[in-house]
Design an enzyme around this catalytic site. Structure first.
Site, PDB file in Angstrom:
ATOM      1  N   GLU A   1       1.376  -1.082   0.350  1.00  0.00           N
ATOM      2  CA  GLU A   1      -0.041  -0.495   0.057  1.00  0.00           C
ATOM      3  C   GLU A   1       0.756   1.513  -0.029  1.00  0.00           C
ATOM      4  O   GLU A   1       1.991   1.300   0.273  1.00  0.00           O
ATOM      5  CB  GLU A   1      -1.101  -0.166   1.051  1.00  0.00           C
ATOM      6  CG  GLU A   1      -2.298  -0.987   1.580  1.00  0.00           C
ATOM      7  CD  GLU A   1      -2.990  -0.827   2.205  1.00  0.00           C
ATOM      8  OE1 GLU A   1      -4.446  -0.928   2.275  1.00  0.00           O
ATOM      9  OE2 GLU A   1      -2.492  -0.103   3.533  1.00  0.00           O
ATOM     10  N   CYS A   2       0.648   2.223  -0.616  1.00  0.00           N
ATOM     11  CA  CYS A   2       1.465   3.128  -1.159  1.00  0.00           C
ATOM     12  C   CYS A   2       2.927   3.418  -0.901  1.00  0.00           C
ATOM     13  O   CYS A   2       3.264   2.406  -2.056  1.00  0.00           O
ATOM     14  CB  CYS A   2       0.912   4.297   0.312  1.00  0.00           C
ATOM     15  SG  CYS A   2       1.125   6.265  -0.250  1.00  0.00           S
ATOM     16  N   GLY A   3       3.775   3.733   0.584  1.00  0.00           N
ATOM     17  CA  GLY A   3       5.111   3.355   0.202  1.00  0.00           C
ATOM     18  C   GLY A   3       5.187   2.421   0.107  1.00  0.00           C
ATOM     19  O   GLY A   3       6.587   2.092  -0.631  1.00  0.00           O
TER      20      GLY A   3
ATOM     21  N   SER B   1      -1.127  -1.111  -4.486  1.00  0.00           N
ATOM     22  CA  SER B   1      -1.999   0.083  -4.931  1.00  0.00           C
ATOM     23  C   SER B   1      -1.589   1.600  -4.059  1.00  0.00           C
ATOM     24  O   SER B   1      -1.156   0.836  -2.955  1.00  0.00           O
ATOM     25  CB  SER B   1      -3.705  -0.189  -4.987  1.00  0.00           C
ATOM     26  OG  SER B   1      -4.163   1.095  -5.238  1.00  0.00           O
TER      27      SER B   1
END
Length: 438
Positions: free
Chosen positions: A329-331, A429
């Site tokens: 997720e993200c990072g 994502s």
């Protein structure tokens, strides 16, 4: 029975809510009272500070992403506590333009739903009697809400305080304290908000300073007495809960990978999943017995060199991906790509499990609530699963060679370009999942 509580809010961000929240949590703890902290909205940094101040985990309450049953379930963390304290996000009424699962995501929604009155922090710098107009507006905009009292912040002098109090006397709203300007009591910030609690060696000293300040300048007994709970809670339901995506989940946990909502981990454990923490920054590989590796968001761009050099971690991640799923997720998503370009323009090699390059060389803010419908499975989360969540990052994808993971929209139904991506057993994502959608 709902625990008596208060929602600490303000007219906008940066007006002193965190100072008041942390100071009260520590002051109650030092008085041998149990204060259960919460954060309104999708903030994943502030709960770490709450935990440091209160000595117990803090949880997010989010009326856009969570339905009424899930909010009631998470709010039950306050059972047995003497008081519940919620730190608001932005201004009291600020939220999404469209209604979500149980509201628009504002702090006012949580106060209304739980029956908790509002402790309003007013930054009175640059004004005096006019502060009364702001306070009165917050009282009258929504009569269903109760303003328990006001704390004046950034008071310049005793004379300034008297002038503000004279104006507020006409409103009938109790003034429960006045905090002077305190330039020496502040927390450092970076591009996603405050520098994380785990990174600050002097954090206890700062929080002790907040508590001492509030004991000196605020009527803490009156604040405790102002806490109420009038509303009947909604039935606790599991409809919005995201089930554990696997039985044994290896979760990256260190200062580069820390943005995972507390209620998710707590819910997965309660459902019987085994959480296996590991630290990429310590060059640890995920547990060999894990069914799924989960890389949360955080600040990998600040540690990109160390991650690139963490051969044991990267090799273990790639070995796991040969037979079992990996999600970021993200990072965490950025680390699954081929390279991460930092703010100085330096490219650092990453895991290479997704055909993607991300960059912070030209930061651009991506922020807001999101709905996502999975186009392929994420381990036990099947294709077609609909999720609610949030996106908050400054990175951009400069190369992308994999198919989209999900169809993503904003609260108004507008399609969002950041769809995530997948390859073989690996997915990721920029979307931080919070709850199921519908």
């Amino acid at each position: 029975m709902i625990t008596p509580g208060l929602v600490i809010s303000a007219a906008a961000s940066g007006m002193g809510k965190t100072t008041v929240m942390l100071g009260l949590l520590r002051a109650f703890r030092e008085a041998d009272l149990v204060a259960q902290p919460f954060k309104s909205g999708p903030d994943y940094i502030d709960p770490g500070f709450h935990r440091a101040a209160a000595g117990r985990a803090s949880f997010n309450l989010d009326s856009w992403a969570m339905d009424a049953g899930l909010i009631a379930t998470i709010a039950a963390q306050a059972e047995g506590a003497d008081i519940a304290l919620v730190e608001g996000a932005m201004g009291l009424f600020d939220g999404a333009t469209a209604q979500g699962a149980a509201g628009n995501g504002s702090s006012a929604d949580i106060a209304r739903r739980m029956g908790w009155p509002i402790l309003l922090v007013l930054d009175v710098s640059g004004q005096a009697q006019s502060a009364a107009a702001t306070a009165l507006g917050f009282c009258r905009l929504d009569p269903s809400l109760s303003i328990a009292g006001i704390i004046l912040n950034r008071v310049a002098s005793p004379r300034h305080e008297r002038m503000v109090r004279i104006g507020l006397a006409a409103t009938g709203i109790p003034v429960l304290g006045a905090i002077p300007r305190q330039s020496h009591l502040s927390l450092p910030e970076r591009h996603l908000g405050l520098v994380q609690a785990a990174e600050q060696q002097a954090l206890d000293h700062v929080i002790d300073g907040y508590a001492a300040l509030l004991r000196d300048r605020v009527d803490i007994d009156a604040i405790r007495q102002a806490a109420k709970a009038h509303a009947d809670p909604a039935p606790r339901t599991a409809a919005g809960v995201i089930a554990p995506p696997a039985q044994r989940i290896a979760v990256a946990q260190d200062i580069a990978f820390s943005f995972l909502y507390p209620h998710l981990l707590d819910g997965w454990r309660r459902a019987g999943a085994e959480i296996l923490p590991f630290s990429p920054l310590a060059n640890e590989a995920p547990a060999a017995a894990a069914d799924l590796v989960w890389l949360p968001g955080g600040y990998p761009e600040l540690h990109a060199g160390r991650i690139a050099d963490a051969d044991h971690f990267l090799a273990g991640l790639c070995l796991h991906a040969q037979s079992r799923p990996v999600h970021g997720e993200c990072g965490g998503y950025m680390v699954l790509g081929e390279a991460l370009i930092d703010r100085q323009g330096t490219a650092h090699r990453m895991a290479g499990l997704l055909g993607m390059v991300t960059s912070q060389a030209q930061p651009r803010l991506h922020l807001g609530y999101r709905r996502a419908e999975l186009m392929v499975a994420i381990s036990g989360l099947t294709a077609g699963t609909r999720l609610r969540g949030h996106e908050f990052h400054y990175s951009s994808i400069v190369e992308q060679r994999d198919p989209p993971l999900a169809r993503v929209t904003d609260p108004d139904g507008m399609v969002v370009a950041e769809t995530g991506s997948w390859r073989n057993r690996v997915s990721g994502s920029f979307f931080h999942m919070i709850a199921r959608d519908g």
